[in-house]
Design an enzyme around this catalytic site. Sequence first.
Site, PDB file in Angstrom:
ATOM      1  N   CYS A  45       0.790  -1.236   0.000  1.00  0.00           N
ATOM      2  CA  CYS A  45       0.000   0.000   0.000  1.00  0.00           C
ATOM      3  C   CYS A  45       0.821   1.284   0.000  1.00  0.00           C
ATOM      4  O   CYS A  45       0.255   2.372   0.012  1.00  0.00           O
ATOM      5  CB  CYS A  45      -0.953  -0.016   1.186  1.00  0.00           C
ATOM      6  SG  CYS A  45      -2.003  -1.479   1.211  1.00  0.00           S
TER       7      CYS A  45
ATOM      8  N   HIS B 216      -9.750   1.915  -0.282  1.00  0.00           N
ATOM      9  CA  HIS B 216      -8.303   1.759  -0.148  1.00  0.00           C
ATOM     10  C   HIS B 216      -7.809   1.142  -1.450  1.00  0.00           C
ATOM     11  O   HIS B 216      -8.049  -0.032  -1.737  1.00  0.00           O
ATOM     12  CB  HIS B 216      -7.980   0.865   1.037  1.00  0.00           C
ATOM     13  CG  HIS B 216      -6.517   0.780   1.348  1.00  0.00           C
ATOM     14  ND1 HIS B 216      -5.550   1.296   0.518  1.00  0.00           N
ATOM     15  CD2 HIS B 216      -5.840   0.241   2.409  1.00  0.00           C
ATOM     16  CE1 HIS B 216      -4.348   1.074   1.031  1.00  0.00           C
ATOM     17  NE2 HIS B 216      -4.500   0.435   2.184  1.00  0.00           N
TER      18      HIS B 216
ATOM     19  N   HIS C 216      -3.271   8.020   6.323  1.00  0.00           N
ATOM     20  CA  HIS C 216      -3.446   6.697   5.722  1.00  0.00           C
ATOM     21  C   HIS C 216      -4.843   6.200   6.072  1.00  0.00           C
ATOM     22  O   HIS C 216      -5.550   5.692   5.206  1.00  0.00           O
ATOM     23  CB  HIS C 216      -2.364   5.743   6.229  1.00  0.00           C
ATOM     24  CG  HIS C 216      -2.357   4.419   5.554  1.00  0.00           C
ATOM     25  ND1 HIS C 216      -2.309   4.285   4.181  1.00  0.00           N
ATOM     26  CD2 HIS C 216      -2.388   3.156   6.061  1.00  0.00           C
ATOM     27  CE1 HIS C 216      -2.314   2.994   3.867  1.00  0.00           C
ATOM     28  NE2 HIS C 216      -2.362   2.297   4.980  1.00  0.00           N
TER      29      HIS C 216
END
Length: 401
Positions: free
Chosen positions: A166, A329, A295
């Site tokens: 990620c 995400h 995040h």
Amino acid sequence: MKDSTHHPQPVYIHACGSHSALGLTHDDIHHSLISGIGKGMSGAPFTLSNGLTVNVGRVTDALPDIADSFSHQQTRNNRLALSALLQISDAVEQAKATYGADRVAVIVGSSTSGIADGEDALKSYQAEGELPSEYSYYQQQLNNLSDFIADYFDVTGPAYVVSTACSSSGRVFLSAKRLLRSGLADAVIVGGADTLCNLTLNGFFGLDSVSSGLCKPFSDERDGINIGEAAAFMLLSLERPDAPEAIALLGSGDSSDAHHISAPHPEGLGAEVAMRNALADAGLTAADIAYVNAHGTSTPLNDAMESKAIFRVLGDNVPVSSTKPLTGHTLGAASAIEAAICWHLLSHGLPLPVSIHQQSRDPEIAPIRLATRGESLKGHAILSNSFAFGGNNVSLILGKL
């Protein structure tokens, strides 16, 4: 912000293009950010292998076709990438004319590449006994994305894919900066693309990390993430654009705490190091940061540790929000799409993005100041965080000069 003459040399952003659940056009993206509702977050849910459905962030606009000459790179991931790349094509062509095709590099991030196409090919094999004639394993290799971009734009500088889960498309900014400052390239196409696929959706569900509804970062009701798909790309150069104001990568920082293969360090030690490194790289202090794009995955562990790290580095005066309820995400593309969101905030003076689905704050997280809906950006520097499996952490600082 301090006088720019005291900063390390910034890396200028000459163009930005993106496509996600926010939308494709600037109008759609801005409407999603201002309304607090991601255009593609209420689309069709994704069906898992066990028959359950989960919310995802989908791109809802049509994707461009890829010419037959690129048939070996014909994947949905590359089509999504192309929808964003077309938005920066003029800037890329100008860079080629100015510097030469061999001086334009491609450094991009991905974690899924063409895996979804491989999954479709496997279904065909199970049904028909053979793979589709148009399928090639090369389509799902990670380097397919960088090869496609280099081939499409006919540039011959260094080209490769970074895949650190990620933080993939955040780490490309660090690599591009080193490439530019070393003199190995004069312009770099950076960004990332990831598309929805069974592998990642079922994998995250297996980790008990997928939300039962729409994700709610930093909320006392948070219970996991929504996976999304996105592509976002920028053209970077050390040469300042010919404009009164310029948006630039002011600083970047990273760390690798390697605390756990899938869980972050509970105190956010690696996250703190990445943010402090980014501030030092930019020559800025906590007082210079006007907004933090967290995040903010909406998992219990991430939000708890990230709030601690942000509080230790920036205190409780800087507004913080996560845009993942608006995009999902997007895994390897997360850093890039969130950098693109920061670019839109700086370029167009948009209010700070806050999801309308955000519920009451978790009283157990550190006392950071969560942004409020309609709040304006009061300053010229934004810090954006991306934290990945294995403790691979990246923080970027974008700003207006």
